[in-house]
Design a protein around this motif. Structure first.
Motif, PDB file in Angstrom:
ATOM      1  N   ARG A  46     -16.158  17.922 -34.120  1.00  0.00           N
ATOM      2  CA  ARG A  46     -17.153  17.231 -33.315  1.00  0.00           C
ATOM      3  C   ARG A  46     -18.568  17.506 -33.823  1.00  0.00           C
ATOM      4  O   ARG A  46     -19.420  16.618 -33.841  1.00  0.00           O
ATOM      5  CB  ARG A  46     -16.997  17.696 -31.861  1.00  0.00           C
ATOM      6  CG  ARG A  46     -17.915  16.968 -30.973  1.00  0.00           C
ATOM      7  CD  ARG A  46     -17.438  16.820 -29.594  1.00  0.00           C
ATOM      8  NE  ARG A  46     -18.452  16.057 -28.889  1.00  0.00           N
ATOM      9  CZ  ARG A  46     -18.760  16.223 -27.642  1.00  0.00           C
ATOM     10  NH1 ARG A  46     -18.087  17.080 -26.910  1.00  0.00           N
ATOM     11  NH2 ARG A  46     -19.692  15.517 -27.068  1.00  0.00           N
ATOM     12  N   PHE A  48     -19.421  18.262 -36.877  1.00  0.00           N
ATOM     13  CA  PHE A  48     -19.641  17.537 -38.137  1.00  0.00           C
ATOM     14  C   PHE A  48     -19.993  16.082 -37.850  1.00  0.00           C
ATOM     15  O   PHE A  48     -20.887  15.514 -38.489  1.00  0.00           O
ATOM     16  CB  PHE A  48     -18.408  17.626 -39.047  1.00  0.00           C
ATOM     17  CG  PHE A  48     -18.525  18.745 -40.058  1.00  0.00           C
ATOM     18  CD1 PHE A  48     -19.236  18.557 -41.230  1.00  0.00           C
ATOM     19  CD2 PHE A  48     -17.969  19.982 -39.816  1.00  0.00           C
ATOM     20  CE1 PHE A  48     -19.379  19.590 -42.150  1.00  0.00           C
ATOM     21  CE2 PHE A  48     -18.108  21.014 -40.728  1.00  0.00           C
ATOM     22  CZ  PHE A  48     -18.814  20.824 -41.900  1.00  0.00           C
ATOM     23  N   ALA A  49     -19.299  15.489 -36.888  1.00  0.00           N
ATOM     24  CA  ALA A  49     -19.602  14.093 -36.537  1.00  0.00           C
ATOM     25  C   ALA A  49     -21.031  13.972 -36.016  1.00  0.00           C
ATOM     26  O   ALA A  49     -21.756  13.028 -36.358  1.00  0.00           O
ATOM     27  CB  ALA A  49     -18.613  13.598 -35.496  1.00  0.00           C
ATOM     28  N   ARG A  52     -23.588  14.436 -38.872  1.00  0.00           N
ATOM     29  CA  ARG A  52     -23.643  13.290 -39.801  1.00  0.00           C
ATOM     30  C   ARG A  52     -24.581  12.193 -39.299  1.00  0.00           C
ATOM     31  O   ARG A  52     -24.974  11.330 -40.064  1.00  0.00           O
ATOM     32  CB  ARG A  52     -22.228  12.726 -40.014  1.00  0.00           C
ATOM     33  CG  ARG A  52     -21.437  13.579 -40.974  1.00  0.00           C
ATOM     34  CD  ARG A  52     -20.119  12.972 -41.396  1.00  0.00           C
ATOM     35  NE  ARG A  52     -19.508  13.854 -42.379  1.00  0.00           N
ATOM     36  CZ  ARG A  52     -18.453  14.638 -42.140  1.00  0.00           C
ATOM     37  NH1 ARG A  52     -17.852  14.625 -40.974  1.00  0.00           N
ATOM     38  NH2 ARG A  52     -17.992  15.436 -43.088  1.00  0.00           N
ATOM     39  N   ARG A  53     -24.922  12.217 -38.024  1.00  0.00           N
ATOM     40  CA  ARG A  53     -25.867  11.225 -37.508  1.00  0.00           C
ATOM     41  C   ARG A  53     -27.299  11.549 -37.918  1.00  0.00           C
ATOM     42  O   ARG A  53     -28.172  10.701 -37.862  1.00  0.00           O
ATOM     43  CB  ARG A  53     -25.802  11.167 -35.981  1.00  0.00           C
ATOM     44  CG  ARG A  53     -24.516  10.564 -35.452  1.00  0.00           C
ATOM     45  CD  ARG A  53     -24.774   9.804 -34.183  1.00  0.00           C
ATOM     46  NE  ARG A  53     -23.550   9.249 -33.635  1.00  0.00           N
ATOM     47  CZ  ARG A  53     -23.107   8.025 -33.888  1.00  0.00           C
ATOM     48  NH1 ARG A  53     -23.786   7.236 -34.684  1.00  0.00           N
ATOM     49  NH2 ARG A  53     -21.996   7.588 -33.337  1.00  0.00           N
ATOM     50  N   GLN A  58     -24.162  15.796 -47.989  1.00  0.00           N
ATOM     51  CA  GLN A  58     -23.099  16.666 -47.506  1.00  0.00           C
ATOM     52  C   GLN A  58     -23.577  18.119 -47.357  1.00  0.00           C
ATOM     53  O   GLN A  58     -23.248  18.786 -46.391  1.00  0.00           O
ATOM     54  CB  GLN A  58     -21.892  16.578 -48.464  1.00  0.00           C
ATOM     55  CG  GLN A  58     -20.686  17.420 -48.056  1.00  0.00           C
ATOM     56  CD  GLN A  58     -20.058  16.979 -46.736  1.00  0.00           C
ATOM     57  OE1 GLN A  58     -20.293  15.866 -46.259  1.00  0.00           O
ATOM     58  NE2 GLN A  58     -19.269  17.863 -46.136  1.00  0.00           N
ATOM     59  N   GLU A  62     -23.460  20.346 -43.917  1.00  0.00           N
ATOM     60  CA  GLU A  62     -22.779  21.647 -43.815  1.00  0.00           C
ATOM     61  C   GLU A  62     -23.747  22.738 -43.366  1.00  0.00           C
ATOM     62  O   GLU A  62     -23.388  23.601 -42.561  1.00  0.00           O
ATOM     63  CB  GLU A  62     -22.149  22.000 -45.163  1.00  0.00           C
ATOM     64  CG  GLU A  62     -20.954  21.127 -45.496  1.00  0.00           C
ATOM     65  CD  GLU A  62     -20.344  21.443 -46.851  1.00  0.00           C
ATOM     66  OE1 GLU A  62     -20.633  22.516 -47.408  1.00  0.00           O
ATOM     67  OE2 GLU A  62     -19.568  20.606 -47.351  1.00  0.00           O
ATOM     68  N   VAL A  65     -24.297  22.418 -39.569  1.00  0.00           N
ATOM     69  CA  VAL A  65     -23.159  22.911 -38.767  1.00  0.00           C
ATOM     70  C   VAL A  65     -23.093  24.437 -38.837  1.00  0.00           C
ATOM     71  O   VAL A  65     -22.834  25.102 -37.826  1.00  0.00           O
ATOM     72  CB  VAL A  65     -21.841  22.257 -39.243  1.00  0.00           C
ATOM     73  CG1 VAL A  65     -20.665  22.810 -38.466  1.00  0.00           C
ATOM     74  CG2 VAL A  65     -21.904  20.747 -39.082  1.00  0.00           C
ATOM     75  N   ARG A 141     -25.855  -1.563 -40.853  1.00  0.00           N
ATOM     76  CA  ARG A 141     -25.903  -0.090 -40.684  1.00  0.00           C
ATOM     77  C   ARG A 141     -26.824   0.555 -41.718  1.00  0.00           C
ATOM     78  O   ARG A 141     -27.544   1.497 -41.415  1.00  0.00           O
ATOM     79  CB  ARG A 141     -24.490   0.488 -40.812  1.00  0.00           C
ATOM     80  CG  ARG A 141     -23.669   0.232 -39.576  1.00  0.00           C
ATOM     81  CD  ARG A 141     -22.255   0.714 -39.761  1.00  0.00           C
ATOM     82  NE  ARG A 141     -21.376  -0.025 -38.878  1.00  0.00           N
ATOM     83  CZ  ARG A 141     -20.187  -0.481 -39.192  1.00  0.00           C
ATOM     84  NH1 ARG A 141     -19.690  -0.273 -40.398  1.00  0.00           N
ATOM     85  NH2 ARG A 141     -19.465  -1.140 -38.323  1.00  0.00           N
ATOM     86  N   VAL A 144     -30.316   0.023 -40.575  1.00  0.00           N
ATOM     87  CA  VAL A 144     -30.645   0.936 -39.470  1.00  0.00           C
ATOM     88  C   VAL A 144     -30.852   2.346 -40.007  1.00  0.00           C
ATOM     89  O   VAL A 144     -31.804   3.036 -39.629  1.00  0.00           O
ATOM     90  CB  VAL A 144     -29.520   0.932 -38.407  1.00  0.00           C
ATOM     91  CG1 VAL A 144     -29.742   2.019 -37.364  1.00  0.00           C
ATOM     92  CG2 VAL A 144     -29.455  -0.422 -37.723  1.00  0.00           C
ATOM     93  N   GLU A 163     -29.155   5.113 -27.938  1.00  0.00           N
ATOM     94  CA  GLU A 163     -28.657   3.797 -28.362  1.00  0.00           C
ATOM     95  C   GLU A 163     -27.437   3.872 -29.272  1.00  0.00           C
ATOM     96  O   GLU A 163     -26.634   2.957 -29.261  1.00  0.00           O
ATOM     97  CB  GLU A 163     -29.794   3.028 -29.048  1.00  0.00           C
ATOM     98  CG  GLU A 163     -30.962   2.824 -28.090  1.00  0.00           C
ATOM     99  CD  GLU A 163     -31.877   1.685 -28.471  1.00  0.00           C
ATOM    100  OE1 GLU A 163     -32.030   1.440 -29.667  1.00  0.00           O
ATOM    101  OE2 GLU A 163     -32.443   1.066 -27.551  1.00  0.00           O
ATOM    102  N   LEU A 164     -27.290   4.916 -30.066  1.00  0.00           N
ATOM    103  CA  LEU A 164     -26.098   5.003 -30.919  1.00  0.00           C
ATOM    104  C   LEU A 164     -24.961   5.737 -30.207  1.00  0.00           C
ATOM    105  O   LEU A 164     -23.806   5.338 -30.289  1.00  0.00           O
ATOM    106  CB  LEU A 164     -26.415   5.687 -32.249  1.00  0.00           C
ATOM    107  CG  LEU A 164     -27.455   4.993 -33.141  1.00  0.00           C
ATOM    108  CD1 LEU A 164     -27.547   5.683 -34.496  1.00  0.00           C
ATOM    109  CD2 LEU A 164     -27.128   3.525 -33.341  1.00  0.00           C
TER     110      LEU A 164
END
Lengths: 207, 112
Positions: A46, A48-49, A52-53, A58, A62, A65, A141, A144, A163-164
């Motif tokens: 979760r 990492f997700a 990534r926003r 990468q 990392e 996180v 995308r 954006v 909004e996302l």
């Protein structure tokens, strides 16, 4: 060797159903530092997700996180257990992401590159049929993402959450520590800022 | 207005994208290593930052108060005098306001 790999998240859920966050945290507080790995395995997908926003490279993701988990470990004593651990860890995650955005902004070079052919095609399609859902969502995308790169950290954070991720003002207030009126004001300013950026990118000629 | 419509359409397209939850190989080992090698947290760190903020606020208040003080006129005596007189009048009204007969009694000459 197998010890090095985290199992599948579904297996983790099954394995740790009987060991709640609270019991794992109690064990860590009692000195079993190694059990922090359970929390890492449980929450890292979760996080990492989420990271990534806010970052694209990468190594940046990392690092974000890792910072989140280090902060969680260092502040574990301050978790009182009156709110779910997940909410607490997400608050820390949002603050670390916000700090990362601010650092990134200081080191950022202002570069407003030209629209790619795919982005131009998407905008032309939008100009022809503004009410259609649009083709090639990947181009949208990308547009954006490039606009978000130019936003101020607070604006990017607020638009990402609002909004996302489709979170409510109350949730954002809890995550960021900002008051609800401040969240609303910043959201209003962020939308205006994004419109200005889109305008600078030259999208207006397609309208 | 058209720009806002475009912005909303772009955001809708971006919202449909789900972020990958993929985790690098053995990332949890990296975290555990980072935790074990991280220096112990200074327990006074929050106090230090809090005290710095308080010091800056105090300096700002001191500067504002100083500026206001030096910006005042040098001879405030007439204003103070007026204020004292006004205060005395108010006190008299407050104390004697409910006693109209007292004023009349004081005004009448004593009967022989």
């Amino acid at each position: 060797m197998a010890r090095l790999l985290c199992p599948d998240p579904r297996e983790i859920v099954a394995a740790f159903m009987d060991s709640s966050d609270a019991s794992v945290i109690a064990a860590i507080r009692a000195g079993e530092t190694g059990r922090f790995e359970e929390l890492v395995c449980r929450y890292q997908p979760r996080l990492f997700a989420t990271a990534r926003r806010y970052a694209r490279r990468q190594d940046e993701i990392e690092d974000i996180v890792q910072q989140i988990f280090v902060k969680v470990f260092q502040n574990l004593d301050s978790w009182r257990g009156d709110a779910p651990f997940e909410h607490w860890i997400m608050r820390i995650a949002v603050r670390v992401c916000y700090d990362a955005l601010r650092v990134h902004q200081r080191n950022r070079e202002d570069s407003m590159t030209q629209l790619s052919p795919e982005e131009s095609d998407w905008l032309e399609h939008h100009a022809a049929a503004p009410d259609s859902s649009g083709i090639d969502a990947e181009a949208a995308r990308s547009l954006v993402a490039r606009a978000f790169e130019q936003l101020a950290p607070a604006s990017r954070l607020i638009l990402t959450l609002l909004e996302l991720e489709d979170r409510s003002v109350k949730e954002i207030s809890a995550l960021t520590g900002w008051s609800m009126p401040l969240v609303k004001v910043r959201a209003f300013r962020a939308r205006a800022e994004m419109r200005r950026i889109l305008s600078r990118m030259g999208v207006e000629k397609y309208l | 207005m058209k720009l806002e419509g475009l912005r909303q359409k772009l955001v809708r397209a971006a919202r449909q994208q789900t972020m990958s939850e993929q985790v690098p190989y053995a990332f949890e080992q990296r975290i555990l290593h980072a935790i074990r090698s991280a220096p112990p947290r200074d327990p006074f760190l929050p106090w230090v930052s809090g005290l710095w903020r308080a010091a800056l606020c105090s300096l700002a208040i001191a500067a504002a108060t100083g500026t206001w003080h030096w910006g005042q006129p040098n001879d405030p005596a007439p204003a103070t005098e007026t204020l004292v007189i006004a205060d005395a009048d108010l006190l008299e009204v407050a104390v004697l306001g409910d006693l109209p007969e007292l004023e009349e009694a004081l005004a009448e000459p004593p009967s022989p």
